[in-house]
Write an enzyme that holds these catalytic residues in place. Structure first.
Site, PDB file in Angstrom:
ATOM      1  CG  PHE A 191      -2.531   5.680  13.121  1.00  0.00           C
ATOM      2  CD1 PHE A 191      -1.865   5.454  14.312  1.00  0.00           C
ATOM      3  CD2 PHE A 191      -2.371   6.913  12.489  1.00  0.00           C
ATOM      4  CE1 PHE A 191      -1.057   6.422  14.865  1.00  0.00           C
ATOM      5  CE2 PHE A 191      -1.565   7.888  13.032  1.00  0.00           C
ATOM      6  CZ  PHE A 191      -0.901   7.651  14.230  1.00  0.00           C
ATOM      7  CE  LYS A 211      -8.680  -3.014  13.992  1.00  0.00           C
ATOM      8  NZ  LYS A 211      -7.723  -3.322  12.948  1.00  0.00           N
ATOM      9  CE  LYS A 245     -11.127   0.809  10.666  1.00  0.00           C
ATOM     10  NZ  LYS A 245     -10.302   1.587   9.742  1.00  0.00           N
ATOM     11  CE  LYS A 264       8.920 -12.488 -14.031  1.00  0.00           C
ATOM     12  NZ  LYS A 264       9.456 -12.137 -15.326  1.00  0.00           N
ATOM     13  CG  ASN A 308      -0.156  -0.118   2.506  1.00  0.00           C
ATOM     14  OD1 ASN A 308       0.636   0.753   2.847  1.00  0.00           O
ATOM     15  ND2 ASN A 308      -0.335  -1.212   3.229  1.00  0.00           N
ATOM     16  CG  ASP A 334      -7.055  -5.364   6.102  1.00  0.00           C
ATOM     17  OD1 ASP A 334      -6.515  -5.268   7.218  1.00  0.00           O
ATOM     18  OD2 ASP A 334      -7.758  -4.458   5.607  1.00  0.00           O
TER      19      ASP A 334
HETATM   20  N1  CTP Z   1      -4.108  -3.338  12.023  1.00  0.00           N
HETATM   21  C1  CTP Z   1      -3.471  -4.435  12.584  1.00  0.00           C
HETATM   22  N2  CTP Z   1      -3.467  -5.623  11.935  1.00  0.00           N
HETATM   23  C2  CTP Z   1      -4.112  -5.771  10.758  1.00  0.00           C
HETATM   24  C3  CTP Z   1      -4.770  -4.665  10.188  1.00  0.00           C
HETATM   25  C4  CTP Z   1      -4.755  -3.464  10.854  1.00  0.00           C
HETATM   26  O1  CTP Z   1      -2.899  -4.317  13.675  1.00  0.00           O
HETATM   27  N3  CTP Z   1      -4.078  -6.950  10.169  1.00  0.00           N
HETATM   28  C5  CTP Z   1      -4.089  -2.065  12.768  1.00  0.00           C
HETATM   29  C6  CTP Z   1      -3.476  -0.913  12.002  1.00  0.00           C
HETATM   30  O2  CTP Z   1      -2.081  -0.787  12.258  1.00  0.00           O
HETATM   31  C7  CTP Z   1      -4.250   0.282  12.553  1.00  0.00           C
HETATM   32  C8  CTP Z   1      -5.606  -0.294  12.899  1.00  0.00           C
HETATM   33  O3  CTP Z   1      -5.429  -1.697  13.009  1.00  0.00           O
HETATM   34  O4  CTP Z   1      -3.693   0.785  13.735  1.00  0.00           O
HETATM   35  C9  CTP Z   1      -6.682  -0.012  11.891  1.00  0.00           C
HETATM   36  O5  CTP Z   1      -6.251  -0.371  10.587  1.00  0.00           O
HETATM   37  P1  CTP Z   1      -7.198  -0.177   9.324  1.00  0.00           P
HETATM   38  O6  CTP Z   1      -6.550  -0.775   8.146  1.00  0.00           O
HETATM   39  O7  CTP Z   1      -7.687   1.242   9.242  1.00  0.00           O
HETATM   40  O8  CTP Z   1      -8.473  -1.021   9.764  1.00  0.00           O
HETATM   41  P2  CTP Z   1      -8.921  -2.502   9.508  1.00  0.00           P
HETATM   42  O9  CTP Z   1      -9.209  -3.131  10.836  1.00  0.00           O
HETATM   43  O10 CTP Z   1      -7.960  -3.209   8.638  1.00  0.00           O
HETATM   44  O11 CTP Z   1     -10.316  -2.288   8.801  1.00  0.00           O
HETATM   45  P3  CTP Z   1     -10.651  -1.794   7.306  1.00  0.00           P
HETATM   46  O12 CTP Z   1      -9.482  -2.174   6.446  1.00  0.00           O
HETATM   47  O13 CTP Z   1     -11.909  -2.512   7.001  1.00  0.00           O
HETATM   48  O14 CTP Z   1     -10.863  -0.310   7.429  1.00  0.00           O
END
Ligand code: CTP
Length: 399
Positions: A322, A340, A336, A288, A209, A278
């Site tokens: 975040f 969490k 969230k 490859k 990303n 995710d």
């Molecule tokens: N995070 C994490 N582990 C993951 C995904 C996210 O610890 N596998 C943490 C990120 O570092 C951030 C928070 O969770 O502090 C929220 O991440 P974000 O990507 O905004 O949320 P998601 O829970 O992944 O939800 P979505 O992608 O549906 O917004």
């Protein structure tokens, strides 16, 4: 950051003088006012004109300058400064200060100083190892003087070893610490994550990303400046780590999970600024993938949620998440935060001007576990980091 700060640079006679020109330039660029004092020996290596031009100020070289108005310049300049950096600092000048000798413009200015003085020694490795030098450094440190230890590398004499002037960035960090250092996080252990993760498909392709890591690195730097012990677990980024921050490199979300979870014990504050992927590809090809092998659709499996896992066993640890959202910021982020087990979550909407992944600024909203929301104005990522740490500090004090 250095706007309004007054930095006095003392230069003694060593070949590393040419590096000091870059240091002066960097301080000026950061907004500081700079004045330079040189010993006679230093002027043999580089002309004062170079430093007059770079500092946009007169350079003090003699104890008895031609113009009578400057007879007490060493006192006035010592009073003027917020910090003194002696760079490079020779064995001779360090030895003189350790013995209380003030026989030129620089040594008298150092002796008259009532501000932090940072010596940046540069010398041959045998001189550096000399027991008289070691005693002098120790003595000066006991008297409250600071040292930026030299690095290892090729020395001007052709030898390789300890004694080479520390990197300009390390000297810069030491000055930042002396000018802005606080102790409100002293004794606290912070675990911070930063950057993107990479989820490989084959040896040359991966899913990732846009995260630059700047927010997490700014948090680590500010926490260090405020006295914390800081571990920074970061995905692949191209950023410099602030001196004293322990950097742990990871690539995938799984590696980040392992590194974070094993470090949780004893951590007072966990800040997850990383943009963790995710999903990861369901299969990894060790070779490859050829065009004809490429699947038409990509099967993915979900990564574990690191923050949620840490939240299951939170105890007294403060947890900050975040949240990147482009719509329904409040509802999605509150959900969230609860899932969490965070104390608060920093909402980032990359669609807003000045916010987002690769900028040096950010415009964030902070939502706490009581549902209170606070919008911060457009700030540098360093100022955002400081405000986040202020909030963490308040939680540590008041619960
Ligand atoms: N995070 C994490 N582990 C993951 C995904 C996210 O610890 N596998 C943490 C990120 O570092 C951030 C928070 O969770 O502090 C929220 O991440 P974000 O990507 O905004 O949320 P998601 O829970 O992944 O939800 P979505 O992608 O549906 O917004």
């Amino acid at each position: 950051m250095f706007f309004g700060k007054k930095i006095l640079i003392g230069i003694t006679g060593g070949i590393a003088v040419y590096k000091t020109a870059e240091l002066v330039r960097q301080f000026k660029k950061a907004g500081a006012q700079v004045r330079v004092v040189m010993t006679d020996a230093a002027t043999k290596f580089v002309s004062p004109l170079t430093f007059e031009t770079l500092s946009e100020n007169d350079v003090l070289t003699g104890l008895f300058p031609e113009t009578s108005s400057k007879q007490t310049a060493h006192i006035e300049w010592a009073r003027w400064s917020d910090v003194m950096v002696i760079c490079p600092a020779t064995l001779n000048t360090i030895g003189k200060i350790a013995s209380g000798i003030a026989d030129n413009a620089l040594t008298t200015t150092i002796m008259a100083a009532n501000v932090p003085v940072i010596f940046c020694p540069a010398m041959n490795k045998a001189m550096f190892a000399n027991s008289i030098y070691r005693e002098n450094q120790k003595k000066l440190q006991e008297h409250g003087y600071y040292f930026v230890e030299p690095g290892i590398g090729e020395l001007a004499c052709g030898e390789v070893g300890y004694g080479r002037l520390a990197d300009i960035e390390t000297i810069f960090d030491a000055v930042k610490l002396r000018l802005f250092g606080k102790n409100d996080f002293s004794g606290k252990k912070l675990l911070i994550t930063a950057g993107p993760t990479e989820e490989p498909l084959d040896p040359v392709r991966y899913l990732t990303n846009l995260s630059s890591g700047k927010m997490g690195f700014a948090l680590a730097e500010q926490a260090k400046i405020r006295g914390a012990e800081v571990v920074l677990v970061s995905g692949p980024v191209n950023l410099r780590t602030f001196s004293g921050v322990e950097l742990v490199h990871i690539r995938t979300a799984f590696e980040m999970e392992q590194q974070v979870l094993k470090r949780l014990e004893g951590t007072d504050v966990l800040i997850m600024a990383a943009a963790v992927s995710d999903y990861r590809p369901a299969e990894y090809s060790p070779n490859k993938l050829k065009k004809q092998d490429n699947p038409k659709s990509l099967a993915l499996i979900m990564n574990n949620d690191i923050l949620a896992k840490a939240g299951q066993n939170k105890g007294n640890r403060i947890q900050v998440g975040f949240s990147v959202e482009t719509e329904n910021e409040y509802d999605y982020s509150l959900d969230k935060l609860r899932r969490k087990n965070c104390d608060f979550i920093v909402i980032n909407n990359p669609a807003r001007p000045g916010a987002g992944f690769r900028n040096d600024t950010n415009r964030v909203t902070v939502l706490d576990n009581k549902g209170n929301m606070e919008r911060y104005p457009l700030l540098s990522k360093y100022r955002v980091a400081d405000r986040i740490l202020d909030k963490v500090f308040n939680l540590m004090q008041n619960g």
